[in-house]
Motif scaffolding. Structure first.
Motif, PDB file in Angstrom:
ATOM      1  N   ALA A 126      14.895 -80.023 -38.717  1.00  0.00           N
ATOM      2  CA  ALA A 126      14.132 -79.789 -37.527  1.00  0.00           C
ATOM      3  C   ALA A 126      12.518 -79.869 -38.179  1.00  0.00           C
ATOM      4  O   ALA A 126      11.781 -80.424 -37.299  1.00  0.00           O
ATOM      5  CB  ALA A 126      14.104 -78.147 -37.247  1.00  0.00           C
ATOM      6  N   ALA A 127      12.447 -79.808 -39.321  1.00  0.00           N
ATOM      7  CA  ALA A 127      10.844 -80.326 -39.752  1.00  0.00           C
ATOM      8  C   ALA A 127      10.802 -81.761 -39.815  1.00  0.00           C
ATOM      9  O   ALA A 127       9.685 -82.288 -39.390  1.00  0.00           O
ATOM     10  CB  ALA A 127      10.877 -79.851 -41.415  1.00  0.00           C
ATOM     11  N   ASP A 128      11.934 -82.379 -40.076  1.00  0.00           N
ATOM     12  CA  ASP A 128      11.656 -83.832 -39.715  1.00  0.00           C
ATOM     13  C   ASP A 128      11.245 -84.468 -38.322  1.00  0.00           C
ATOM     14  O   ASP A 128      10.423 -85.284 -38.016  1.00  0.00           O
ATOM     15  CB  ASP A 128      13.102 -84.856 -40.097  1.00  0.00           C
ATOM     16  CG  ASP A 128      13.313 -84.667 -41.837  1.00  0.00           C
ATOM     17  OD1 ASP A 128      12.378 -84.355 -42.402  1.00  0.00           O
ATOM     18  OD2 ASP A 128      14.503 -84.803 -41.865  1.00  0.00           O
ATOM     19  N   GLU A 129      11.852 -83.786 -37.507  1.00  0.00           N
ATOM     20  CA  GLU A 129      11.708 -83.885 -35.925  1.00  0.00           C
ATOM     21  C   GLU A 129      10.184 -83.563 -35.518  1.00  0.00           C
ATOM     22  O   GLU A 129       9.409 -84.230 -34.999  1.00  0.00           O
ATOM     23  CB  GLU A 129      12.591 -83.313 -35.138  1.00  0.00           C
ATOM     24  CG  GLU A 129      13.906 -84.083 -35.104  1.00  0.00           C
ATOM     25  CD  GLU A 129      14.957 -83.086 -34.211  1.00  0.00           C
ATOM     26  OE1 GLU A 129      14.507 -82.519 -33.322  1.00  0.00           O
ATOM     27  OE2 GLU A 129      16.119 -83.321 -34.358  1.00  0.00           O
ATOM     28  N   ALA A 130       9.787 -82.450 -36.298  1.00  0.00           N
ATOM     29  CA  ALA A 130       8.284 -81.965 -35.843  1.00  0.00           C
ATOM     30  C   ALA A 130       7.156 -82.851 -36.652  1.00  0.00           C
ATOM     31  O   ALA A 130       6.315 -82.960 -35.757  1.00  0.00           O
ATOM     32  CB  ALA A 130       8.415 -80.272 -36.183  1.00  0.00           C
ATOM     33  N   LEU A 131       7.543 -83.134 -37.730  1.00  0.00           N
ATOM     34  CA  LEU A 131       6.482 -83.999 -38.354  1.00  0.00           C
ATOM     35  C   LEU A 131       6.522 -85.681 -37.721  1.00  0.00           C
ATOM     36  O   LEU A 131       5.339 -85.977 -37.568  1.00  0.00           O
ATOM     37  CB  LEU A 131       6.726 -84.444 -39.742  1.00  0.00           C
ATOM     38  CG  LEU A 131       6.390 -82.821 -40.639  1.00  0.00           C
ATOM     39  CD1 LEU A 131       7.007 -83.002 -42.090  1.00  0.00           C
ATOM     40  CD2 LEU A 131       5.098 -82.811 -40.593  1.00  0.00           C
ATOM     41  N   ALA A 132       7.710 -86.031 -37.341  1.00  0.00           N
ATOM     42  CA  ALA A 132       7.847 -87.283 -36.780  1.00  0.00           C
ATOM     43  C   ALA A 132       6.960 -87.288 -35.202  1.00  0.00           C
ATOM     44  O   ALA A 132       6.460 -88.121 -34.774  1.00  0.00           O
ATOM     45  CB  ALA A 132       9.342 -87.622 -36.134  1.00  0.00           C
ATOM     46  N   ALA A 133       7.231 -86.135 -34.504  1.00  0.00           N
ATOM     47  CA  ALA A 133       6.420 -85.900 -33.246  1.00  0.00           C
ATOM     48  C   ALA A 133       5.051 -85.972 -33.486  1.00  0.00           C
ATOM     49  O   ALA A 133       4.121 -86.591 -32.781  1.00  0.00           O
ATOM     50  CB  ALA A 133       7.076 -84.994 -32.582  1.00  0.00           C
ATOM     51  N   LEU A 134       4.432 -85.384 -34.502  1.00  0.00           N
ATOM     52  CA  LEU A 134       3.098 -85.330 -34.870  1.00  0.00           C
ATOM     53  C   LEU A 134       2.606 -86.748 -35.071  1.00  0.00           C
ATOM     54  O   LEU A 134       1.629 -87.078 -34.991  1.00  0.00           O
ATOM     55  CB  LEU A 134       2.744 -84.293 -36.025  1.00  0.00           C
ATOM     56  CG  LEU A 134       2.886 -83.063 -35.638  1.00  0.00           C
ATOM     57  CD1 LEU A 134       2.649 -82.026 -36.922  1.00  0.00           C
ATOM     58  CD2 LEU A 134       1.893 -82.469 -34.753  1.00  0.00           C
ATOM     59  N   ALA A 135       3.620 -87.536 -36.086  1.00  0.00           N
ATOM     60  CA  ALA A 135       3.042 -88.662 -36.429  1.00  0.00           C
ATOM     61  C   ALA A 135       2.666 -89.525 -35.320  1.00  0.00           C
ATOM     62  O   ALA A 135       2.083 -90.462 -35.004  1.00  0.00           O
ATOM     63  CB  ALA A 135       4.143 -89.341 -37.318  1.00  0.00           C
ATOM     64  N   ASP A 136       3.671 -89.434 -34.156  1.00  0.00           N
ATOM     65  CA  ASP A 136       3.295 -90.095 -32.852  1.00  0.00           C
ATOM     66  C   ASP A 136       2.023 -90.342 -32.321  1.00  0.00           C
ATOM     67  O   ASP A 136       1.439 -90.959 -31.739  1.00  0.00           O
ATOM     68  CB  ASP A 136       4.344 -90.116 -32.042  1.00  0.00           C
ATOM     69  CG  ASP A 136       5.925 -90.371 -32.321  1.00  0.00           C
ATOM     70  OD1 ASP A 136       5.953 -91.419 -33.442  1.00  0.00           O
ATOM     71  OD2 ASP A 136       6.963 -90.033 -31.789  1.00  0.00           O
ATOM     72  N   THR A 137       1.590 -88.801 -32.214  1.00  0.00           N
ATOM     73  CA  THR A 137       0.279 -88.416 -31.795  1.00  0.00           C
ATOM     74  C   THR A 137      -0.724 -88.935 -32.551  1.00  0.00           C
ATOM     75  O   THR A 137      -1.942 -89.106 -31.840  1.00  0.00           O
ATOM     76  CB  THR A 137       0.318 -86.947 -31.598  1.00  0.00           C
ATOM     77  OG1 THR A 137       0.257 -86.392 -32.881  1.00  0.00           O
ATOM     78  CG2 THR A 137       1.519 -86.238 -30.630  1.00  0.00           C
ATOM     79  N   ALA A 138      -0.561 -88.994 -33.813  1.00  0.00           N
ATOM     80  CA  ALA A 138      -1.738 -89.774 -34.787  1.00  0.00           C
ATOM     81  C   ALA A 138      -1.233 -90.972 -35.025  1.00  0.00           C
ATOM     82  O   ALA A 138      -2.124 -91.647 -36.189  1.00  0.00           O
ATOM     83  CB  ALA A 138      -1.516 -88.796 -36.099  1.00  0.00           C
ATOM     84  N   ASP A 139      -0.885 -91.890 -34.363  1.00  0.00           N
ATOM     85  CA  ASP A 139      -0.692 -93.363 -34.527  1.00  0.00           C
ATOM     86  C   ASP A 139       0.200 -93.597 -35.785  1.00  0.00           C
ATOM     87  O   ASP A 139      -0.287 -94.525 -36.205  1.00  0.00           O
ATOM     88  CB  ASP A 139      -1.701 -94.010 -34.337  1.00  0.00           C
ATOM     89  CG  ASP A 139      -2.285 -93.891 -32.956  1.00  0.00           C
ATOM     90  OD1 ASP A 139      -1.440 -93.930 -31.835  1.00  0.00           O
ATOM     91  OD2 ASP A 139      -3.540 -94.044 -32.643  1.00  0.00           O
TER      92      ASP A 139
END
Length: 202
Positions: A126-139
């Motif tokens: 769940a943490a991996d998915e949350a951080l991956a989603a944030l990385a998408d928004t931060a390019d």
């Protein structure tokens, strides 16, 4: 004229502690109500909700008149948590995403976000998915984006007073290091010529 005598002061009259109010009786219903009340105010992982209910049971058990069956209470807690998950009131991935987004907006480093999610009881995936989603928004450069946000909030590097930058460089680098950012990210932020250069990269 006769005056009524003042009562004689005794420390016991004012210093005596009132008897502890007995806690509400622990039951499956009381634990479910406690869970619903908590979830009305906070998003929670399943593990965190279980901890909240366990603390409630432990507090009740400290009262001298309490009669708490630990094994029975554990079964009730497990059933309540499972019910909250089944109803959709508890969702580890949703909670991890919401918490990660909140921390990121405050400029918390990705490593610290992961640590906070673990403390909240979020599973690793769940943490991996949350951080991956944030990385998408931060390019992709999540660490730099978070560091820029923190530098802006704390007025570090190019966000501070120009005449004090050289004097405060080491202090600013240390501030980012303590916040969990790696040396290269901290140096890149603190030594940037202008805020605009960082904001374009982040």
């Amino acid at each position: 004229m006769v005056f009524a005598a003042w009562p004689v002061y005794s420390p016991r009259m004012s210093d005596a502690k009132p008897a502890r109010k007995p806690p509400r009786r622990i039951s499956a219903t009381s634990l479910e109500n406690a869970a619903l009340h908590y979830l009305e105010r906070f998003d929670s992982t399943a593990l965190n909700l279980r901890r909240v209910l366990e603390r409630k049971v432990r507090r009740a058990a400290t009262h001298p008149d309490a009669a708490v069956d630990a094994e029975q209470a554990a079964q009730w807690i497990a059933a309540v948590v499972a019910k909250m998950v089944r109803l959709g009131y508890v969702d580890d991935r949703r909670t991890a995403r919401i918490k990660a987004e909140s921390l990121f907006r405050r400029g918390v480093a990705p490593t610290m976000i992961r640590r906070r999610l673990a403390l909240l009881g979020a599973p690793g995936d769940a943490a991996d998915e949350a951080l991956a989603a944030l990385a998408d928004t931060a390019d992709g450069d999540l660490g730099l984006a978070a560091a820029v946000t923190l530098a802006r909030r704390k007025r570090l590097g190019p966000f501070g007073k120009a005449e004090l930058r050289a004097e405060r460089r080491d202090r600013d680098l240390a501030a980012l290091g303590r916040a969990g950012f790696d040396w290269e990210t901290a140096r890149r932020v603190v030594d940037a010529a202008r805020p605009e250069d960082l904001e374009a990269d982040a």
